[in-house]
Design an enzyme around this catalytic site. Structure first.
Site, PDB file in Angstrom:
ATOM      1  N   ASP A  98       0.855  -1.179   0.000  1.00  7.56           N
ATOM      2  CA  ASP A  98       0.000   0.000   0.000  1.00  7.56           C
ATOM      3  C   ASP A  98       0.889   1.227   0.000  1.00  7.56           C
ATOM      4  O   ASP A  98       2.063   1.127   0.323  1.00  7.56           O
ATOM      5  CB  ASP A  98      -0.788   0.078   1.317  1.00  7.56           C
ATOM      6  N   ASP A 124      -5.432  -3.725   4.275  1.00  8.42           N
ATOM      7  CA  ASP A 124      -5.974  -3.343   5.576  1.00  8.42           C
ATOM      8  C   ASP A 124      -7.491  -3.447   5.651  1.00  8.42           C
ATOM      9  O   ASP A 124      -8.053  -3.604   6.710  1.00  8.42           O
ATOM     10  CB  ASP A 124      -5.506  -1.945   5.977  1.00  8.42           C
ATOM     11  N   ASP A 141      -9.810  -6.562   1.253  1.00 10.41           N
ATOM     12  CA  ASP A 141      -8.463  -6.997   0.903  1.00 10.41           C
ATOM     13  C   ASP A 141      -8.248  -8.463   1.279  1.00 10.41           C
ATOM     14  O   ASP A 141      -7.289  -9.086   0.856  1.00 10.41           O
ATOM     15  CB  ASP A 141      -7.413  -6.158   1.643  1.00 10.41           C
TER      16      ASP A 141
END
Ligand code: ATP
Length: 932
Positions: free
Chosen positions: A331, A661, A665
């Site tokens: 990310d 998170d 996901d």
């Protein structure tokens, strides 16, 4: 408080359940009452459950084929009248079981510690306030707030829901999330159908809800199941399983060989007792009994080292896989960047502004770009802010934009001892700071325009909206903030600088967005819409169209310096790093360049190519693997696309670590070879799906874990390369003696001594080896590659042969010196141990000498060596030991020979490594340098 045990709570209306529990659905319990209930009901944890008690676990240590052989040998030896030998064998078995038991308990403790590091938190109402508490402190009667991504912390009777859907597969096996509702159900409704309840351990897949805790700890549905099936802490990975299998096959083969030896000896008419002892010695010597324990310990040490470096392993196989990782998909926000947002630029109406200041301290001027001395007048803005939402035309959009940012916001700005921090999402915190810099107080704005309802931010939705009551009975107002493209699609007009509503100039807004994003800023768009004064709820449909665009706020999120270093380290380690973000493509690309990602570049200007979610969606499946492999930046990616990306990379035989998170996901985290969840900012759902959780959400921790993973693998290999030559050497010595029909150069009890003491005092110390220098300068390990490469097998055979020659040679030589056979055996035993001791130094690095890794970099090695020398002196010189192990004191000449042989082995292996290094470095054809 009434006893709830026998009441069908799902059959009662919610308010009655709340009454029974003497709670308050809005205010929750008071802290004192919660404290009393905690005393009475105990913490909300499942009781510790071990499948086996210590005694059974100890007895299980004897459950190995080799131990059976040893026990049988001890029994037969006793029958033969050799009481001392029988006692020694039995004693060794006992000590071995004890060592195994202690090691196993230690390894389990290390893993248990991880479980306690993974404590979850829950949001509750206490004393009328919303607070976060450790889930363990929840008591019956607590009012628990749920939102998507949470793990339900206790059994709850729901009192309010909002599109609440819960994944109950952990409890019922049903994989489709269950839609919850505040209903009264028939008493006979089974657990799986109790739609008005939420059960501990299940996961909120969508929506929000509020419920009162009716059961905690063991008194939950999960607690009941837990008691039925118990819990297993399995210390197994594909590698340990493979090694266990290898050990089993080897054991069977060696037992077969021992049996054949025995029968052959009988057939040749040798003394049955003697040949039996020889067969037992062979079995004991050639089986690498220390291997499984060493593997477990090495893994456990690796796991705790990773935990110290902020990577908590949830699934043990990940330790192994980490060492082979070839791609890390990360990310952006918070992982590669600091997640410390500061609004730096604003577009409001057709004017742009710059904001000074960094961090969360609300100090800094707001300056209109292009005007030399035009700072914003705080008093003026504050005065105007009073009229917000009241439809009195505003003469500036800036004020409305900043107010929107302050109201459509769940974060809080707090000042503690002069330090400003935020509670909540940093993106939202930055908006509060920006508003305050202009003189708008978020608290006052919130009181003036109280929030009635909200749609929370979710990555898929890309916006958040709030509904506020208008000033003195006027129309209500909806504020919305979100990704620019998304927000613009919902708007059909915009607020001009003067405050009137005009036509939406989308191209110019998008142009400004690109300009901000190109600077690496994260851009948020804001909009508003009025609603009837009596509107009580807000849904997605209310903001589908007809909004007025207010402006943009662009914020800076600096990259983490340690992430930059970690990305660099990954690059030298042959690991590709990819950024997969929900943010704007240009922002993503700018940040990617700042942290030093490397991937496909545009030929015209050398800039990184950023693929957007849209482009990904348009990429045909056959081209996806190529795109995934070569591109470093993926922006505006949806969670489903993360899954596709993982699969595409895996199709290219990559070992993929992927961070995540959010709730959605989870599939990508499960599919990845290593799913990495964020410990601070991640949802419980993501953590549950992950193999590893970062306690600091930092990219550098992933790189650290990879490093530790490589180290674990190295240390395992080092142990195996160290231990196998001894087994092989002992086997060879015995076979040679049997073939030659001579007496045994080492006796079974002596072999037992060698194997047990050296494994614990020497071999195990390799598990503490630090990382070798350059561990991140070599390519990832191919997971398909066997642990022992050809080179290592050759080295094992070489050392085994040297041991054979050394031990047998010394044995014969001592006999020739006309010393006793006992002295010759004692010397042979010491050859084995000393060669192992010196060879241990060789094994500290597989390719280099011990000096490369630092002579004193592993203090455990030296402690082990000292202990081993002490043990050998005891064995050789203490009378009791002499009696037990059939040894006798030996003289200085014998020692000189033993140490010389050991040093020689050390030098030969050192030379072999050097030769191989030279061979590898030497170019295939050396260029001939032309002589002038
Ligand atoms: P990463 O996936 O790297 O963490 P990210 O945090 O930017 O990236 P998301 O959280 O999915 O990804 O955000 C996507 C977009 O949604 C952001 O670019 C921003 O425009 C918008 N956004 C982010 N947070 C909020 C919020 N709290 N309210 C409204 N919109 C938001």
């Amino acid at each position: 408080m009434a006893d709830l045990a026998e009441r069908p709570l799902h059959h009662l209306p919610a308010h009655e359940v709340v009454l029974l529990l003497e709670s308050d659905p809005d205010k929750g319990l008071t802290s004192e009452e919660a404290g009393r209930r905690l005393e009475r009901f105990g913490p909300n944890v499942l009781p510790k459950f071990r499948r086996h008690g210590p005694l059974v676990r100890f007895l299980l240590q004897f459950h190995h084929p080799l131990i059976y052989v040893l026990l049988a040998a001890a029994a037969i030896t006793a029958v033969l009248g050799e009481w001392v030998d029988a006692g020694v064998i039995f004693g060794v078995v006992l000590v071995n079981a004890m060592v195994g038991f202690i090691q196993e308990s230690r390894a389990e403790k290390a893993l248990d510690a991880l479980v306690s590091m993974m404590k979850t938190e829950a949001t509750v109402r206490r004393d009328g306030r919303r607070t976060k508490i450790p889930s363990a402190q929840i008591v019956p009667g607590d009012v628990v707030l749920l939102e998507s991504g949470d793990k339900v912390p206790a059994d709850l009777r729901l009192v309010a829901v909002r599109e609440l859907r819960i994944d109950e597969s952990a409890l019922t096996g049903e994989s489709v999330p269950v839609e919850k509702a505040d209903l009264v159900l028939a008493p006979e409704t089974v657990v799986a159908d109790r739609r008005n309840m939420a059960f501990s351990g299940t996961l909120v897949a969508y929506g929000q809800g509020r419920g009162v805790a009716v059961g905690t700890g063991a008194a939950t549905e999960l607690g009941r199941i837990h008691q039925l099936i118990g819990e297993t802490t399995e210390i197994a990975t594909p590698l340990t399983k493979k090694l266990a299998y290898f050990s089993k096959v080897l054991t069977a083969a060696i037992l077969g060989l021992a049996a054949v030896t025995f029968l052959l000896g009988l057939w040749r008419g040798q003394n049955p007792a003697e040949i039996f002892m020889a067969a037992v010695a062979l079995a004991v010597g050639a089986i690498p009994e220390g291997l499984p324990a060493a593997v477990t310990i090495t893994l456990a040490i690796g796991v705790s080292r990773m935990a110290q470096r902020h990577a908590v392993i949830r699934k043990l196989p990940a330790v192994e896989t980490l060492g082979s990782t070839t791609v890390i998909c990360s990310d952006k926000t918070g992982t590669l960047t600091k997640n410390e947002m500061t609004v730096q630029a604003i577009l409001a109406g057709d004017r742009t502004f710059d904001i000074e200041g960094a961090g969360y301290e609300p100090a800094g001027e707001i300056r209109e770009v292009g005007r030399q001395s035009s700072t914003v007048n705080r008093e003026e803005v504050a005065r105007q802010a009073v009229t917000v939402g009241s439809h009195v035309p505003l003469d500036t959009a800036l004020c409305e934009l900043l107010t929107a940012g302050a109201l459509c916001n769940d974060a809080q700005l707090v000042e503690q001892e002069g330090r400003w921090t935020i509670v909540g999402d940093p993106t939202e915190g930055a908006l509060l700071v920006a508003a305050k810099k202009a003189g708008i107080d978020p608290g006052q704005a919130g009181e003036r325009f109280p929030r009635i309802d909200a749609i929370p931010f979710e990555s898929e939705r890309q916006y958040m909206a709030t509904l506020h009551r208008g000033d003195s009975g006027r129309e209500a107002v909806i504020y919305l903030k979100g990704a620019v493209e998304k927000t613009l699609r919902l708007c059909d007009r915009m607020l001009t600088a003067e405050g009137s509503e005009g036509a939406l100039d989308a191209p110019s807004v998008l142009g400004q967005t690109d300009a901000y994003a190109g600077r690496g800023l994260r851009v948020l768009a804001f909009a508003r819409k009025s609603a009837p004064a009596d509107r009580a709820t807000l849904s997605d449909r209310d903001v589908e169209e007809g909004l007025t665009f207010l402006g943009l706020q662009a914020m800076m999120d600096p990259p983490r310096p340690e992430a930059i270093a970690a990305v660099r380290a990954c690059r030298t380690a042959g690991i590709a790093v990819k950024m997969i973000t929900g943010d704007h493509a240009l922002t993503a690309r700018a940040v990617a360049a700042q942290v030093g990602l490397d991937g496909r570049k545009r030929p015209e200007n050398g800039e990184l190519v950023a693929m957007t979610g849209q482009e990904l969606a348009a990429t045909p499946p056959e081209a996806l693997a190529d795109a995934a492999d070569n591109t470093a930046v993926f922006a505006r990616v949806s969670p489903e696309q993360k899954l596709r990306l993982v699969e595409a990379l895996q199709a290219r035989a990559h070992v993929v670590a992927m961070t995540g998170d959010g709730v959605n996901d989870a599939p990508a985290l499960k599919q990845a070879d290593i799913g990495v969840a964020m410990g601070l900012g991640g949802t419980e759902v993501a953590k549950e799906a992950a193999d590893m959780v970062l306690t600091d959400d930092n990219f550098a921790s992933i790189e650290a874990a990879v490093e530790e993973g490589r180290c674990v693998f190295d240390n395992l290999t080092k142990f195996i390369v160290w231990t196998l030559p001894t087994n092989m050497g002992e086997g060879l010595v015995l076979l040679t003696a049997i073939a030659a029909g001579s007496v045994l150069p080492i006796l079974p009890v002596q072999i037992l001594w060698i194997n047990m003491t050296t494994a614990v005092a020497l071999g195990l110390m390799l598990a503490f080896e630090p990382k070798e220098p350059g561990i991140m300068r070599r390519p990832p390990r191919d997971p398909g590659q066997p642990i022992l490469t050809g080179v290592l097998v050759e080295r094992i055979v070489l050392v085994a042969l040297l041991m054979l020659a050394g031990a047998y040679g010394v044995f014969l030589w001592e006999q020739q010196r006309a010393l006793s056979i006992e002295a010759a055996r004692t010397a042979a035993v010491n050859v084995f141990v000393m060669v192992e001791l010196f060879y241990l130094f060789n094994c500290r690095s597989l390719d280099h000498s011990m000096f490369h890794v630092g002579v004193f970099s592993n203090p455990w090695i030296w402690r082990g060596v000292a202990a081993m020398v002490g043990l050998q002196l005891l064995l050789t010189y203490v009378p009791v030991m002499n009696r037990l192990f059939h040894t006798v004191p030996i003289d200085g000449t014998a020692w000189l020979l033993i140490v010389t042989i050991s040093v020689l082995v050390y030098l030969i292996v050192g030379f072999e490594k050097r030769l191989r290094r030279w061979w590898l470095q030497a170019p295939p054809e050396r260029p001939t340098v032309a002589q002038p």
